[in-house]
Design a protein around this motif. Structure first.
Motif, short mmCIF file in Angstrom:
data_model
loop_
_atom_site.label_atom_id
_atom_site.label_comp_id
_atom_site.label_asym_id
_atom_site.label_seq_id
_atom_site.Cartn_x
_atom_site.Cartn_y
_atom_site.Cartn_z
N ASN A 136 0.89 -1.12 0.01
CA ASN A 136 -0.03 0.09 0.12
C ASN A 136 0.94 1.24 0.00
O ASN A 136 2.20 1.14 0.41
CB ASN A 136 -0.92 0.03 1.22
CG ASN A 136 -0.21 0.10 2.54
OD1 ASN A 136 0.19 1.48 2.87
ND2 ASN A 136 0.41 -0.79 3.23
N ASN A 137 0.20 2.47 -0.28
CA ASN A 137 1.06 3.73 -0.28
C ASN A 137 0.17 4.70 0.03
O ASN A 137 0.44 5.24 1.28
CB ASN A 137 1.63 3.79 -1.83
CG ASN A 137 2.80 4.73 -1.72
OD1 ASN A 137 2.78 5.65 -1.04
ND2 ASN A 137 4.03 4.27 -2.48
N CYS A 138 -0.63 5.26 -0.63
CA CYS A 138 -1.36 6.33 -0.33
C CYS A 138 -2.42 6.26 0.92
O CYS A 138 -2.67 6.87 1.66
CB CYS A 138 -2.13 6.96 -1.40
SG CYS A 138 -3.20 5.88 -2.03
N GLY B 201 -3.54 2.79 -6.14
CA GLY B 201 -3.51 1.50 -6.80
C GLY B 201 -2.79 0.44 -6.33
O GLY B 201 -3.11 -0.86 -6.43
N CYS C 264 -7.35 -0.45 1.00
CA CYS C 264 -7.21 0.70 1.73
C CYS C 264 -8.52 1.51 2.20
O CYS C 264 -8.49 2.24 3.02
CB CYS C 264 -6.10 1.71 1.46
SG CYS C 264 -6.71 2.70 -0.04
#
Ligand code: FES
Length: 339
Positions: free
Chosen positions: A34-36, A42, A76
């Motif tokens: 995950n990132n944002c 995405g 997320c």
């Protein structure tokens, strides 16, 4: 209470209502890229096999209409609304899947910083798709020919949304590829890499104190792991002991001090083997200084990275302090590999 079932393992976890799938997975120790965490990148996209969920507001570029009609969702932001949500996650043991390596991925050199006399930091940005990797993995850099063969270099950052990769590269004067990177590769050049490789991975499910030991460019995979553990909210104490010859060799000093001030459970210690009297530092090799910091490692997870003799010394030292074999993870750099 709703249920999430992971396939192909069939493992089940409870999901309190209102929680996202990502946060529930993480709380149970299952790592999902995950990132944002806001439905924009995405990274956390996975397939939902059955059940209903509220996707919330997410960007089309992160989850296309085609993705939606093929059953994908962004975890997320996804909150289960049916009693059971069945998702595709990991292996038959519910371990995170390794990403398949990508070959010949073009990157541009965005920065090149001389950190010490023989160590530089190289930053690359992808010209195509960002390479997916787990913290602790490495990439192969070089021209894939006799003059500059591909060599393994650990990625020094945790995965980033923009795909940037940072490497810490030691110049081996008699080698082929590291002198080329130091002396001939310039900012703005395009280079190809193959990645990711390696199994020096942080286990996201560990619920133990963590001790990282590194020297020289062995700091690279440790930095990647540290950032991942800390930003994921690891609650137990995390300690980094970095060994360097002199104060000038304290790589990424500012960045690590920043982590120390940001995360109360993180302690940074360094030891100098060829310089005395530096405020805040220890003096001597790991085997001498580690017992001054920690005396019982029987419940620690250990991550050790550096040259062969450094790793060997560290392993013997942590074993003397009670570290359990199954919790000792090592990344050794052989001079022939990284030259
Ligand atoms: S973490 Fe970025 S979309 Fe989910």
């Amino acid at each position: 209470m709703k249920k999430i079932i992971m396939q192909p393992s069939g493992k089940e976890i409870d999901c309190p209502s209102g929680e996202t799938v990502l946060s529930v997975l993480e709380k149970q120790g299952y790592a999902l890229p995950n990132n944002c965490r806001a439905g924009a990148c995405g990274e956390c996209k996975i397939k939902v096999i059955s059940g209903e969920f509220d996707q919330g507001f997410v960007m089309d570029m992160a989850l296309s209409q085609e993705d939606r009609s093929n059953g994908y969702g962004l975890m997320c932001m996804a909150k289960p609304t049916s009693d059971v949500l069945e998702i595709e996650f990991g292996t038959v043991d519910a371990k995170p899947k390794l990403f398949p390596p990508v070959e010949n991925s073009w990157h541009i050199v965005t920065d090149k910083i001389q950190r010490t006399q023989n160590i530089l930091e190289l930053k690359l940005a992808p010209l195509g798709k960002a390479i997916k990797f787990w913290p602790g993995q490495y990439a192969m850099l070089g021209e894939d020919n006799d003059q500059h063969p591909l060599r393994p270099y650990s990625i020094a950052n945790a995965p980033k949304q923009n795909g940037e990769l940072t490497f810490i590269i030691t110049k081996e004067p008699t080698g082929k590829t590291s002198p080329w990177i130091h002396d001939e590769v310039n900012i703005g050049d395009n280079i190809k890499i193959n990645a990711p490789y390696g199994t020096f991975l942080g286990d996201p499910s560990v619920d133990t104190p963590i001790l990282c030991l590194a020297s020289g460019s062995g700091l690279a995979p440790i930095l990647s792991l540290l950032n991942a553990y800390l930003s994921r909210g690891h609650k137990n104490p995390v300690t980094l002991l970095f060994s360097a010859k002199t104060k000038e060799d304290l790589l990424h000093f500012g960045e690590i001090k920043y982590l120390e001030s940001k995360y109360v459970n993180f302690k940074y210690k360094f030891t100098l083997t060829q310089q005395a009297g530096i405020i805040g530092g220890l003096e001597g090799r790991i085997d001498k200084v580690l017992p001054q910091i920690l005396t019982d490692l029987s419940n620690h997870s250990l991550y050790i990275a550096g040259g062969v003799s450094f790793v060997d010394t560290c392993k013997k030292t942590v074993e003397k302090l009670g570290a359990k074999e199954e919790f000792i993870h090592m990344e050794e750099y052989f001079a022939q590999q990284v030259n």
